[in-house]
Design a protein around this motif. Structure first.
Motif, PDB file in Angstrom:
ATOM      1  N   SER A  30       3.904   5.522  -5.728  1.00 47.01           N
ATOM      2  CA  SER A  30       3.826   5.541  -7.194  1.00 47.01           C
ATOM      3  C   SER A  30       2.931   6.678  -7.674  1.00 47.01           C
ATOM      4  CB  SER A  30       3.310   4.196  -7.719  1.00 47.01           C
ATOM      5  OG  SER A  30       1.928   4.034  -7.467  1.00 47.01           O
ATOM      6  N   PHE A  31       1.847   6.977  -6.937  1.00 46.40           N
ATOM      7  CA  PHE A  31       0.989   8.097  -7.293  1.00 46.40           C
ATOM      8  C   PHE A  31       1.743   9.423  -7.151  1.00 46.40           C
ATOM      9  CE2 PHE A  31      -2.832   5.326  -6.613  1.00 46.40           C
ATOM     10  CZ  PHE A  31      -3.387   5.526  -7.869  1.00 46.40           C
ATOM     11  N   ILE A  32       2.537   9.523  -6.092  1.00 53.52           N
ATOM     12  CA  ILE A  32       3.312  10.754  -5.894  1.00 53.52           C
ATOM     13  C   ILE A  32       4.351  10.912  -7.004  1.00 53.52           C
ATOM     14  CG2 ILE A  32       4.958  11.902  -4.359  1.00 53.52           C
ATOM     15  CD1 ILE A  32       3.428  10.636  -2.006  1.00 53.52           C
ATOM     16  N   ALA A  33       4.965   9.793  -7.416  1.00 57.59           N
ATOM     17  CA  ALA A  33       5.918   9.846  -8.527  1.00 57.59           C
ATOM     18  C   ALA A  33       5.220  10.283  -9.812  1.00 57.59           C
ATOM     19  CB  ALA A  33       6.572   8.478  -8.719  1.00 57.59           C
ATOM     20  N   MET A  34       3.991   9.805 -10.020  1.00 56.33           N
ATOM     21  CA  MET A  34       3.248  10.204 -11.212  1.00 56.33           C
ATOM     22  C   MET A  34       2.863  11.681 -11.169  1.00 56.33           C
ATOM     23  SD  MET A  34       0.884   6.963 -12.330  1.00 56.33           S
ATOM     24  CE  MET A  34       0.415   6.459 -10.676  1.00 56.33           C
ATOM     25  N   ALA A  35       2.722  12.217  -9.957  1.00 57.55           N
ATOM     26  CA  ALA A  35       2.450  13.647  -9.833  1.00 57.55           C
ATOM     27  C   ALA A  35       3.609  14.453 -10.409  1.00 57.55           C
ATOM     28  CB  ALA A  35       2.220  14.014  -8.364  1.00 57.55           C
ATOM     29  N   ALA A  36       4.827  14.011 -10.121  1.00 55.71           N
ATOM     30  CA  ALA A  36       5.999  14.685 -10.681  1.00 55.71           C
ATOM     31  C   ALA A  36       6.093  14.459 -12.183  1.00 55.71           C
ATOM     32  CB  ALA A  36       7.270  14.178  -9.991  1.00 55.71           C
ATOM     33  N   TRP A  37       5.780  13.238 -12.620  1.00 60.08           N
ATOM     34  CA  TRP A  37       5.834  12.890 -14.036  1.00 60.08           C
ATOM     35  C   TRP A  37       4.830  13.719 -14.841  1.00 60.08           C
ATOM     36  CZ3 TRP A  37       4.855   7.242 -16.122  1.00 60.08           C
ATOM     37  CH2 TRP A  37       5.265   7.182 -17.460  1.00 60.08           C
ATOM     38  N   GLY A  66      -2.847  20.619 -12.709  1.00 65.01           N
ATOM     39  CA  GLY A  66      -4.068  20.006 -12.176  1.00 65.01           C
ATOM     40  C   GLY A  66      -3.930  18.502 -12.063  1.00 65.01           C
ATOM     41  N   ALA A  67      -3.356  17.871 -13.099  1.00 64.53           N
ATOM     42  CA  ALA A  67      -3.150  16.427 -13.065  1.00 64.53           C
ATOM     43  C   ALA A  67      -2.199  16.041 -11.938  1.00 64.53           C
ATOM     44  CB  ALA A  67      -2.589  15.952 -14.408  1.00 64.53           C
ATOM     45  N   ALA A  68      -1.127  16.833 -11.768  1.00 67.76           N
ATOM     46  CA  ALA A  68      -0.157  16.552 -10.704  1.00 67.76           C
ATOM     47  C   ALA A  68      -0.811  16.649  -9.330  1.00 67.76           C
ATOM     48  CB  ALA A  68       1.021  17.523 -10.800  1.00 67.76           C
ATOM     49  N   VAL A  69      -1.688  17.634  -9.153  1.00 74.97           N
ATOM     50  CA  VAL A  69      -2.374  17.800  -7.860  1.00 74.97           C
ATOM     51  C   VAL A  69      -3.245  16.585  -7.558  1.00 74.97           C
ATOM     52  CG1 VAL A  69      -4.159  19.127  -6.655  1.00 74.97           C
ATOM     53  CG2 VAL A  69      -2.321  20.315  -7.871  1.00 74.97           C
ATOM     54  N   ILE A  70      -3.948  16.072  -8.583  1.00 73.17           N
ATOM     55  CA  ILE A  70      -4.800  14.898  -8.372  1.00 73.17           C
ATOM     56  C   ILE A  70      -3.968  13.675  -8.014  1.00 73.17           C
ATOM     57  CG2 ILE A  70      -6.346  13.274  -9.529  1.00 73.17           C
ATOM     58  CD1 ILE A  70      -7.553  15.611 -11.017  1.00 73.17           C
ATOM     59  N   PHE A  71      -2.875  13.440  -8.757  1.00 72.48           N
ATOM     60  CA  PHE A  71      -2.004  12.315  -8.433  1.00 72.48           C
ATOM     61  C   PHE A  71      -1.429  12.451  -7.028  1.00 72.48           C
ATOM     62  CE2 PHE A  71      -1.318  11.662 -13.164  1.00 72.48           C
ATOM     63  CZ  PHE A  71      -1.953  10.433 -13.193  1.00 72.48           C
ATOM     64  N   LEU A  72      -1.031  13.661  -6.663  1.00 78.82           N
ATOM     65  CA  LEU A  72      -0.467  13.894  -5.332  1.00 78.82           C
ATOM     66  C   LEU A  72      -1.505  13.626  -4.251  1.00 78.82           C
ATOM     67  CD1 LEU A  72       1.907  14.873  -3.612  1.00 78.82           C
ATOM     68  CD2 LEU A  72       1.062  17.204  -3.915  1.00 78.82           C
ATOM     69  N   ALA A  73      -2.745  14.066  -4.497  1.00 74.56           N
ATOM     70  CA  ALA A  73      -3.825  13.829  -3.519  1.00 74.56           C
ATOM     71  C   ALA A  73      -4.065  12.335  -3.328  1.00 74.56           C
ATOM     72  CB  ALA A  73      -5.104  14.530  -3.975  1.00 74.56           C
ATOM     73  N   LEU A  74      -4.039  11.576  -4.442  1.00 73.72           N
ATOM     74  CA  LEU A  74      -4.207  10.126  -4.330  1.00 73.72           C
ATOM     75  C   LEU A  74      -3.048   9.499  -3.566  1.00 73.72           C
ATOM     76  CD1 LEU A  74      -5.499   9.278  -7.917  1.00 73.72           C
ATOM     77  CD2 LEU A  74      -6.782   9.062  -5.781  1.00 73.72           C
ATOM     78  N   VAL A 130      -1.167  11.002  -1.214  1.00 72.67           N
ATOM     79  CA  VAL A 130      -1.329  11.358   0.203  1.00 72.67           C
ATOM     80  C   VAL A 130      -2.436  10.525   0.844  1.00 72.67           C
ATOM     81  CG1 VAL A 130      -1.983  13.207   1.790  1.00 72.67           C
ATOM     82  CG2 VAL A 130      -0.420  13.685  -0.119  1.00 72.67           C
ATOM     83  N   TRP A 131      -3.522  10.340   0.085  1.00 72.36           N
ATOM     84  CA  TRP A 131      -4.627   9.499   0.559  1.00 72.36           C
ATOM     85  C   TRP A 131      -4.131   8.078   0.833  1.00 72.36           C
ATOM     86  CZ3 TRP A 131      -9.233   7.907  -3.079  1.00 72.36           C
ATOM     87  CH2 TRP A 131     -10.173   7.170  -2.347  1.00 72.36           C
ATOM     88  N   GLY A 132      -3.326   7.536  -0.105  1.00 73.59           N
ATOM     89  CA  GLY A 132      -2.795   6.185   0.075  1.00 73.59           C
ATOM     90  C   GLY A 132      -1.872   6.084   1.273  1.00 73.59           C
ATOM     91  N   ILE A 133      -1.066   7.116   1.498  1.00 73.43           N
ATOM     92  CA  ILE A 133      -0.179   7.120   2.666  1.00 73.43           C
ATOM     93  C   ILE A 133      -0.984   7.145   3.958  1.00 73.43           C
ATOM     94  CG2 ILE A 133       1.487   8.550   3.939  1.00 73.43           C
ATOM     95  CD1 ILE A 133       2.716   9.298   1.255  1.00 73.43           C
ATOM     96  N   ALA A 134      -2.044   7.939   3.959  1.00 69.63           N
ATOM     97  CA  ALA A 134      -2.904   7.998   5.147  1.00 69.63           C
ATOM     98  C   ALA A 134      -3.543   6.639   5.423  1.00 69.63           C
ATOM     99  CB  ALA A 134      -3.980   9.069   4.948  1.00 69.63           C
ATOM    100  N   GLU A 135      -3.971   5.954   4.351  1.00 74.20           N
ATOM    101  CA  GLU A 135      -4.556   4.609   4.522  1.00 74.20           C
ATOM    102  C   GLU A 135      -3.508   3.616   5.022  1.00 74.20           C
ATOM    103  OE1 GLU A 135      -8.263   4.244   1.395  1.00 74.20           O
ATOM    104  OE2 GLU A 135      -6.261   3.758   0.686  1.00 74.20           O
ATOM    105  N   ARG A 138       0.837  -1.199   0.000  1.00 75.21           N
ATOM    106  CA  ARG A 138       0.000   0.000   0.000  1.00 75.21           C
ATOM    107  C   ARG A 138       0.876   1.255   0.000  1.00 75.21           C
ATOM    108  NH1 ARG A 138      -3.045  -3.233   3.577  1.00 75.21           N
ATOM    109  NH2 ARG A 138      -2.221  -2.165   5.393  1.00 75.21           N
ATOM    110  N   TRP A 139       1.995   1.182   0.725  1.00 75.86           N
ATOM    111  CA  TRP A 139       2.937   2.292   0.699  1.00 75.86           C
ATOM    112  C   TRP A 139       3.531   2.470  -0.705  1.00 75.86           C
ATOM    113  CZ3 TRP A 139       4.265   6.092   4.019  1.00 75.86           C
ATOM    114  CH2 TRP A 139       3.808   5.979   5.348  1.00 75.86           C
ATOM    115  N   ALA A 140       3.857   1.366  -1.367  1.00 78.48           N
ATOM    116  CA  ALA A 140       4.433   1.428  -2.714  1.00 78.48           C
ATOM    117  C   ALA A 140       3.456   2.050  -3.702  1.00 78.48           C
ATOM    118  CB  ALA A 140       4.825   0.020  -3.174  1.00 78.48           C
ATOM    119  N   ILE A 141       2.182   1.682  -3.596  1.00 78.19           N
ATOM    120  CA  ILE A 141       1.167   2.251  -4.481  1.00 78.19           C
ATOM    121  C   ILE A 141       1.045   3.757  -4.241  1.00 78.19           C
ATOM    122  CG2 ILE A 141      -1.299   2.314  -5.002  1.00 78.19           C
ATOM    123  CD1 ILE A 141       0.106  -0.025  -6.241  1.00 78.19           C
TER     124      ILE A 141
END
Length: 207
Positions: free
Chosen positions: A91-98, A186-194, A196-201, A85-88
Motif C-alpha cells: 500500500s505504501f508503494i501504491a501511494m508512492a505512485a499516487w 520527494g513524497a513518492a520517494v518517502i512512500f517508496l522507502a516505507l 521497501v522497509w515494510g517488505i524487508a520486515e 505486513r506485505w499488504a501494508i
C-alpha cells in the motif's frame, strides 16, 4: 490497561519518536500540492481570515486522522500476520505512485464557503475533502504499522499543519518556493522507502 494500549506509545522512546516523526514527515510532504492545500489557498484568498481557517483545518484534521489511525490500528490488530505486513508494504508503494499524480481543488468547495462562517466552513470542507485522500489513507497505513492511535494522529495532524499554515498565510506563493513536481517526487520517494522497509520486515530481513 486497554486505555493505555490505545493512547500511549507501544514501545521504547525510539519507537515513540519514530512513530511521531515518520507520521509527521510523510504527511507534511505528501500534503504539499494536495487538493486540501489548494483548498486552504482558496479559502485564504477569499476570506483573508487566517486564524479561523487554521483552526478549522486543525479541528477537521484531528477528527479525520484520529478516525483513520483508529481504523488502521484495528485492522492491524484483527488481521495480524505476515501477509498483512506485505499488504501494508504494498500500500505504501501504491501511494508512492499516487503521490506523483497532481491534485486539483474542486471549485465547488471554494464556492460553498461563506454560508456557515469561516471556521465552520473550513472544518466541514476539509473533513469532507480529506475523505479518501492520499494523506488519510497514509494515516490508516501508519496506524496499522506503528499501532499507536495518538502518536500517528498527532504526527499526521502536525504534518498537515506544517504544510497548510504557510499556504494560508502566503497563499499561492507558498507552493511556488519549490516546484510542486519535485515536492511530489520527494513524497513518492518517502512512500517508496516505507514500502521497501515494510517488505524487508515482512521478509524477515530486518530481524
Amino acid at each position: 490497561m486497554g486505555y493505555r494500549r490505545y493512547w500511549h506509545a507501544p514501545g521504547p522512546r525510539t519507537v515513540f519518536m519514530e512513530s511521531l516523526l515518520v507520521s509527521t514527515l510523510v504527511v507534511a510532504i505528501a500534503e504539499i500540492g494536495d487538493k486540501t492545500q489548494l483548498l486552504a489557498i482558496i479559502l485564504a484568498t477569499r476570506f483573508k481570515k487566517p486564524i479561523p481557517i487554521i483552526m478549522g483545518i486543525l479541528v477537521a484534521t484531528l477528527a479525520n486522522h484520529a478516525l483513520a489511525a483508529t481504523a488502521g490500528y484495528w485492522v492491524a490488530d484483527f488481521l495480524s500476520g505476515a501477509w498483512f505486513r506485505w499488504a501494508i508494504a504494498v500500500s505504501f508503494i501504491a501511494m508512492a505512485a499516487w503521490a506523483l499524480i497532481p491534485d486539483k481543488a474542486d471549485d465547488e468547495e471554494g464556492d460553498a464557503a461563506g454560508r456557515y462562517g469561516v471556521f465552520l466552513t473550513t472544518t466541514i470542507a476539509f473533513f469532507l475533502v480529506e475523505m479518501g485522500d492520499k494523506t488519510q489513507i497514509a494515516t490508516v497505513a501508519l496506524g496499522a504499522k506503528f499501532q499507536s492511535i495518538a502518536l500517528v494522529a498527532a504526527g499526521t495532524t502536525l504534518g498537515m499543519m506544517l504544510a497548510n499554515v504557510p499556504a494560508v498565510y502566503l497563499g499561492e506563493a507558498a507552493t511556488k518556493v519549490v516546484p510542486l513536481k519535485y515536492v511530489r517526487i520527494g513524497a513518492a520517494v518517502i512512500f517508496l522507502a516505507l514500502g521497501v522497509w515494510g517488505i524487508a520486515e515482512a521478509s524477515g530481513l530486518l530481524k
